[in-house]
Design an enzyme around this catalytic site. Structure first.
Site, PDB file in Angstrom:
ATOM      1  N   ASN A   1       0.853  -1.189   0.000  1.00 23.41           N
ATOM      2  CA  ASN A   1       0.000   0.000   0.000  1.00 23.41           C
ATOM      3  C   ASN A   1       0.891   1.240   0.000  1.00 23.41           C
ATOM      4  OD1 ASN A   1      -1.651   2.214   0.838  1.00 23.41           O
ATOM      5  ND2 ASN A   1      -3.147   0.750   1.621  1.00 23.41           N
TER       6      ASN A   1
ATOM      7  N   HIS B   1       0.704   6.098   2.007  1.00 20.53           N
ATOM      8  CA  HIS B   1       1.426   6.996   2.902  1.00 20.53           C
ATOM      9  C   HIS B   1       2.651   7.641   2.257  1.00 20.53           C
ATOM     10  CE1 HIS B   1      -1.322   6.463   6.110  1.00 20.53           C
ATOM     11  NE2 HIS B   1      -1.178   5.154   6.107  1.00 20.53           N
TER      12      HIS B   1
ATOM     13  N   HIS C   1      -5.616   3.849  -2.119  1.00 20.42           N
ATOM     14  CA  HIS C   1      -6.922   4.186  -1.556  1.00 20.42           C
ATOM     15  C   HIS C   1      -7.191   5.661  -1.825  1.00 20.42           C
ATOM     16  CE1 HIS C   1      -9.691   4.288   2.283  1.00 20.42           C
ATOM     17  NE2 HIS C   1     -10.333   4.634   1.171  1.00 20.42           N
TER      18      HIS C   1
ATOM     19  N   ARG D   1      -9.502   8.328  -1.047  1.00 22.62           N
ATOM     20  CA  ARG D   1     -10.581   8.603  -0.115  1.00 22.62           C
ATOM     21  C   ARG D   1     -11.460   9.743  -0.620  1.00 22.62           C
ATOM     22  NH1 ARG D   1      -9.323   6.495   5.449  1.00 22.62           N
ATOM     23  NH2 ARG D   1     -11.048   7.841   6.086  1.00 22.62           N
TER      24      ARG D   1
ATOM     25  N   ARG E   1      -7.399  12.868   1.256  1.00 23.80           N
ATOM     26  CA  ARG E   1      -6.397  13.265   2.249  1.00 23.80           C
ATOM     27  C   ARG E   1      -4.982  12.820   1.891  1.00 23.80           C
ATOM     28  NH1 ARG E   1      -8.283  10.210   7.620  1.00 23.80           N
ATOM     29  NH2 ARG E   1     -10.173  11.319   7.007  1.00 23.80           N
TER      30      ARG E   1
ATOM     31  N   GLU F   1      -8.665   0.460  -2.982  1.00 23.37           N
ATOM     32  CA  GLU F   1      -9.559   0.520  -1.835  1.00 23.37           C
ATOM     33  C   GLU F   1     -10.484   1.713  -2.016  1.00 23.37           C
ATOM     34  OE1 GLU F   1      -6.668  -1.413   1.605  1.00 23.37           O
ATOM     35  OE2 GLU F   1      -6.920   0.756   1.506  1.00 23.37           O
TER      36      GLU F   1
ATOM     37  N   THR G   1      -8.276   3.923   8.360  1.00 26.40           N
ATOM     38  CA  THR G   1      -9.421   3.029   8.498  1.00 26.40           C
ATOM     39  C   THR G   1      -9.326   2.270   9.808  1.00 26.40           C
ATOM     40  OG1 THR G   1      -9.480   2.789   6.096  1.00 26.40           O
ATOM     41  CG2 THR G   1     -10.734   1.198   7.386  1.00 26.40           C
TER      42      THR G   1
ATOM     43  N   GLU H   1     -10.729  -9.266   3.034  1.00 23.97           N
ATOM     44  CA  GLU H   1      -9.495  -8.855   3.700  1.00 23.97           C
ATOM     45  C   GLU H   1      -9.818  -8.675   5.170  1.00 23.97           C
ATOM     46  OE1 GLU H   1      -6.217  -5.226   3.844  1.00 23.97           O
ATOM     47  OE2 GLU H   1      -7.222  -5.692   1.941  1.00 23.97           O
TER      48      GLU H   1
ATOM     49  N   HIS I   1      -3.778  -4.287   7.818  1.00 26.99           N
ATOM     50  CA  HIS I   1      -3.915  -3.184   8.767  1.00 26.99           C
ATOM     51  C   HIS I   1      -3.098  -3.459  10.027  1.00 26.99           C
ATOM     52  CE1 HIS I   1      -5.809   0.673   9.758  1.00 26.99           C
ATOM     53  NE2 HIS I   1      -5.647   0.283  10.998  1.00 26.99           N
TER      54      HIS I   1
END
Length: 248
Positions: A8, A11, A51, A53, A57, A78, A109, A159, A198
């Protein structure tokens, strides 16, 4: 089959947005999430997770398209269950979509999607994604009822949310491992691919070796954090090496 790693890269965008949230198109805006994909692949990543959103963000729409246009690994998008995000997914056409819950107040999340409770609102989205040839995953808490609902709605994958596992220690972590095991066994019995993500990091990953039937881990924050010290390719390679200890 060996355990797969979905990296992922959200970040990476978080780091850019810390300075360039108001100027994401600036020539000075760095780092670019798409620029890190090559390093992720070189380190052994099997897929890339992004992801977008609703509040944008971290990942922006332009990031998603740049990743799609430059990445030769499968992409897992996602997304929240909104018409806007469904339209983006259908246009972007990633290999996979993972439906996740979203609230504007959360930092990241913080729990699984209530597939059982939101079944009627989720079903049309799942159907449209599948009609477009996109495989669907549901990001859920390790709860048998949620696994059953995910299989019933037509998701090819679940997941399992490992956040509670990651934040637990001692006997409480053992209880979370048991929850994950029950959910994984149910998913396997129903013919659903079982993934997890996660809060998985370089330390707690070994406790997940006890849980059967995992096909893929989706890991982001820990790899990005580790990359500050060792570089992104090495951070991914180190995680891949740890994942080899999983016997399924």
């Amino acid at each position: 089959m060996s355990l797969l790693l979905g990296v992922n890269i959200d970040h990476v965008a978080t780091l850019r947005q810390a300075r360039y949230a108001l100027q994401p198109d600036s020539p000075n805006a760095e780092p670019s999430p798409a620029s890190i994909v090559r390093d992720a692949k070189a380190g052994g990543a099997d897929s890339i997770t992004i992801h977008v959103r609703v509040d944008r963000r971290h990942m922006q729409d332009a990031d998603a398209y740049e990743v799609k246009n430059t990445c030769d690994l499968p992409i897992n998008l996602e997304m929240g269950n909104t018409p806007e995000m469904l339209a983006l997914a259908l246009d972007l056409s990633p290999e996979f979509v993972c439906l996740v819950p979203e609230t504007r107040e959360e930092v990241t999340t913080e729990g699984g999607l209530d597939v059982h409770g939101l079944f009627d609102s989720l079903q049309p989205t799942v159907a449209k994604l599948r009609e477009a040839g996109i495989k669907v995953s549901m990001f859920i808490d390790p709860d048998v009822e949620q696994v059953e609902a995910s299989a019933r709605i037509g998701a090819e994958m679940v997941e399992l949310h490992t956040g509670c596992f990651a934040n637990a220690f001692g006997d409480t972590r053992k209880q979370e491992v048991q929850r994950l095991t029950q959910a994984a066994n149910k998913g396997h019995a129903l013919g659903v691919q079982v993934n997890a993500g996660h809060g998985i990091n370089y330390t707690n990953i070994v406790d997940l070796y006890e849980v059967p039937h995992f096909a893929e881990f989706n890991i982001g924050h820990s790899i990005v954090a580790r990359s500050v010290k060792v570089g992104f390719e090495t951070a991914v390679a180190e995680m891949v090496e740890l994942m080899k200890g999983y016997q399924g």
